[in-house]
Motif scaffolding. Structure first.
Motif, short mmCIF file in Angstrom:
data_model
loop_
_atom_site.label_atom_id
_atom_site.label_comp_id
_atom_site.label_asym_id
_atom_site.label_seq_id
_atom_site.Cartn_x
_atom_site.Cartn_y
_atom_site.Cartn_z
N SER A 143 0.84 -1.19 0.00
CA SER A 143 0.00 0.00 0.00
C SER A 143 0.88 1.25 0.00
O SER A 143 1.85 1.34 0.77
CB SER A 143 -0.91 0.01 1.24
OG SER A 143 -1.69 1.17 1.29
N GLY A 144 0.59 2.17 -0.88
CA GLY A 144 1.39 3.38 -0.98
C GLY A 144 2.45 3.33 -2.06
O GLY A 144 3.00 4.36 -2.45
N THR A 145 2.73 2.12 -2.58
CA THR A 145 3.69 1.98 -3.68
C THR A 145 2.96 2.22 -5.00
O THR A 145 1.92 1.63 -5.25
CB THR A 145 4.33 0.58 -3.68
OG1 THR A 145 5.02 0.38 -2.44
CG2 THR A 145 5.30 0.43 -4.83
N ARG A 146 3.54 3.06 -5.84
CA ARG A 146 2.92 3.40 -7.12
C ARG A 146 3.73 2.78 -8.26
O ARG A 146 4.95 3.01 -8.36
CB ARG A 146 2.88 4.92 -7.28
CG ARG A 146 2.11 5.65 -6.17
CD ARG A 146 2.60 7.08 -6.02
NE ARG A 146 4.03 7.10 -5.69
CZ ARG A 146 4.76 8.22 -5.67
NH1 ARG A 146 4.20 9.38 -5.95
NH2 ARG A 146 6.05 8.16 -5.36
N THR A 167 -0.69 0.76 -5.97
CA THR A 167 -1.47 1.58 -6.89
C THR A 167 -0.85 1.52 -8.28
O THR A 167 0.35 1.79 -8.43
CB THR A 167 -1.52 3.05 -6.41
OG1 THR A 167 -2.12 3.11 -5.12
CG2 THR A 167 -2.31 3.90 -7.39
#
Length: 276
Positions: A143-146, A167
């Motif tokens: 979570s929070g990694t694009r 994401t």
């Protein structure tokens, strides 16, 4: 009665003429030897094919491989511009003899022939920003990694299923994704490893990683369907030699050097070397 038979005989002969002409059409191997030229399909897609805007000349790994194959056959190479989407139709229509680095998908195999021997292997990889440690897909799926991908590409489909927490940012082309990584608007971009090598050459930042479990794919070459398998068998022999001798990796390194990239900094095209 005789007139009817004569007319019937003439009609039968005329109907059979196209079939006979088709049956007598030279095979791909015969045509190449007769003309002294091997026509190859080329489509924009660095590092496979790249057209120099200044000279109009095509270069790339696919061209280097074609020149190697043509040299052993004693013929010259002629490039025929196409698109990835129209390549199979061009082969069917006889506009070109072969297209190298054309993946043998099930849909394509319905309309064209492909070599049995792999030309080389590549993997689904990621170019990650400096400071981000990734060894597995789980490391990336946070979570929070694009993660940037090309919209509608095979990596897009694969990563959409594989990454449930990260994401995914979708871009219209490779350049947009690379620019986003450079600007740190994404933490990584996902493409096949040869494409990532060119991406790295543009920004000279980050690290190319093949996360585990490895998603490996092979590529080959497409040609028109025909009874005479001489050309296909010839290519199988050439591909086996190029791969087993390591020559295909040498050609890849040669092309990357022109882009300012050392091949040792990117995953090899020879699958057996990935763990080394």
């Amino acid at each position: 009665m005789q007139r009817c038979l004569a007319a019937l005989g003439l009609a039968t002969a005329l109907a059979a003429a196209p079939l006979a002409a088709h049956a007598q059409a030279p095979s791909t191997m015969e045509q190449i030897k007769q003309s002294g030229v091997m026509r190859i399909g080329v489509a924009p897609g660095d590092p496979y094919y790249f057209k120099d805007p200044a000279t109009g000349q095509w270069t790339g790994l696919g061209v280097l491989i074609a020149e190697e194959v043509a040299k052993d056959l004693g013929v010259k190479v002629q490039t025929v511009e196409t698109t990835w989407g129209n390549a199979v139709a061009g082969l069917q229509a006889g506009q070109m003899d072969v297209m190298f680095i054309l993946d043998a998908t099930e849909e394509r195999k319905k309309a064209a022939d492909f070599t049995d021997e792999p030309l080389f292997w590549y993997a689904q990889g990621v170019l990650v920003r400096d400071g981000l440690s990734v060894k597995t897909w789980d490391d990336l799926d946070q979570s929070g990694t694009r993660v940037g991908v090309g919209l509608g590409t095979a990596p897009d489909r694969d990563l959409t299923k594989r990454l449930q927490n990260a994401t995914i940012e979708r871009f219209g082309n490779n350049d947009e994704a690379v620019a986003a990584l450079f600007a740190r608007r994404v933490d990584a971009i996902g493409f096949y490893t040869p494409v990532l090598a060119v991406a790295y050459s543009r920004i000279k930042k980050g690290e190319i990683v093949i996360p585990s479990p490895v998603v490996a794919l092979s590529t080959s070459a497409g040609m028109r369907k025909q009874e005479d398998q001489a050309f296909k068998e010839y290519l199988d022999g050439e591909f086996r030699k190029l791969y087993e001798s390591g020559r295909v990796q040498e050609l890849y390194a040669q092309y990357l050097k022109g882009k300012g990239v050392e091949a040792s900094s990117t995953p090899s095209l020879i699958k057996e070397q990935w763990a080394q």
